[in-house]
Design an enzyme around this catalytic site. Structure first.
Site, short mmCIF file in Angstrom:
data_model
loop_
_atom_site.label_atom_id
_atom_site.label_comp_id
_atom_site.label_asym_id
_atom_site.label_seq_id
_atom_site.Cartn_x
_atom_site.Cartn_y
_atom_site.Cartn_z
N SER A 199 0.75 -1.25 -0.10
CA SER A 199 0.03 0.04 -0.13
C SER A 199 0.79 1.25 0.10
O SER A 199 1.38 1.57 -0.92
CB SER A 199 -0.97 0.17 1.35
OG SER A 199 -2.02 0.93 0.97
N HIS B 5 -5.54 -0.77 -3.71
CA HIS B 5 -7.10 -1.13 -3.13
C HIS B 5 -8.02 -0.52 -4.35
O HIS B 5 -9.17 -0.27 -3.98
CB HIS B 5 -7.20 -0.14 -2.00
CG HIS B 5 -6.26 -0.18 -0.92
ND1 HIS B 5 -5.75 -1.42 -0.48
CD2 HIS B 5 -5.43 0.70 -0.42
CE1 HIS B 5 -4.81 -1.17 0.41
NE2 HIS B 5 -4.81 -0.03 0.72
#
Length: 202
Positions: free
Chosen positions: A120, A160
């Site tokens: 991330s 995401h």
């Protein structure tokens, strides 16, 4: 040769890392950097990524960037074959990376063949700029003169993708930045493998 594995959620793609870098031996020491998670009360995502590494036989050694200098980091990461940078707030992470000198140290290590894994925020960090994720993270968590990233890759990995929480934000990101940066959208099960000057999505 530069080697990076840039994941949306590492725990969801850990087996793909092993497949891509099968020559990275078990019992390799991982310099595990959880700093980006500091602004969050619940750091579950750090725990699951750490567990995914440990379950695959890696020796995880935590290295916090706060209140460190380049000398400290070179010493603490000196025996690492992998540098792992966790998710969290990308702006806070960039601030602490610059304050500690990690932004320079990590380039030295990657050039020497140490594998870089991002999860991330850790994946966004190594691109040309972290500006596009201002729609997903809170920039006020850091005081930055610029949002320039590490520049280890020439694209911005966007984590995401497909997550319901970020659907409307993704529309805004693509509308504003798709002409400015090479954006690679990653679902939570995907990652970008970088080897030398080449990259592919797995």
């Amino acid at each position: 040769m530069k080697r990076l594995f840039l994941a949306s959620v590492f725990a969801e793609s850990a087996d793909k890392f092993v497949d891509a870098f099968h020559d990275s031996l078990e019992k390799t020491t991982v310099a595990f950097i959880p700093t980006a998670a500091d602004p969050y009360e619940d750091k579950w995502f750090v725990d699951v990524d750490r567990k995914a590494l440990e379950e695959r036989g890696y020796l995880v050694q935590e290295v916090d960037l706060k209140k460190k200098g380049e000398g400290n980091l070179r010493e603490e990461m000196g025996n690492a074959g992998i540098i792992f940078v966790c998710g969290g707030n990308t702006f806070y992470l960039l601030e602490k990376a610059r304050e500690s000198g990690f932004d320079e140290v990590v380039k030295e290590f990657v050039e020497k063949g140490v594998i870089y894994i991002g999860s991330s925020a850790g994946s966004v960090l190594v691109g040309p700029d972290i500006e596009p994720v201002a729609w997903m993270d809170d920039p006020s968590k850091a005081k930055l003169d610029s949002t320039k990233g590490f520049g280890l890759v020439d694209f911005v990995a966007l984590p995401h993708f497909g997550n319901k929480k970020y659907i409307s934000k993704y529309e805004e990101i693509m509308e504003k930045y798709s002409g400015k940066y090479d954006l690679i959208k990653l679902t939570d099960q995907e990652a970008v493998v970088v080897e030398g000057g080449n990259h592919r999505i797995v």
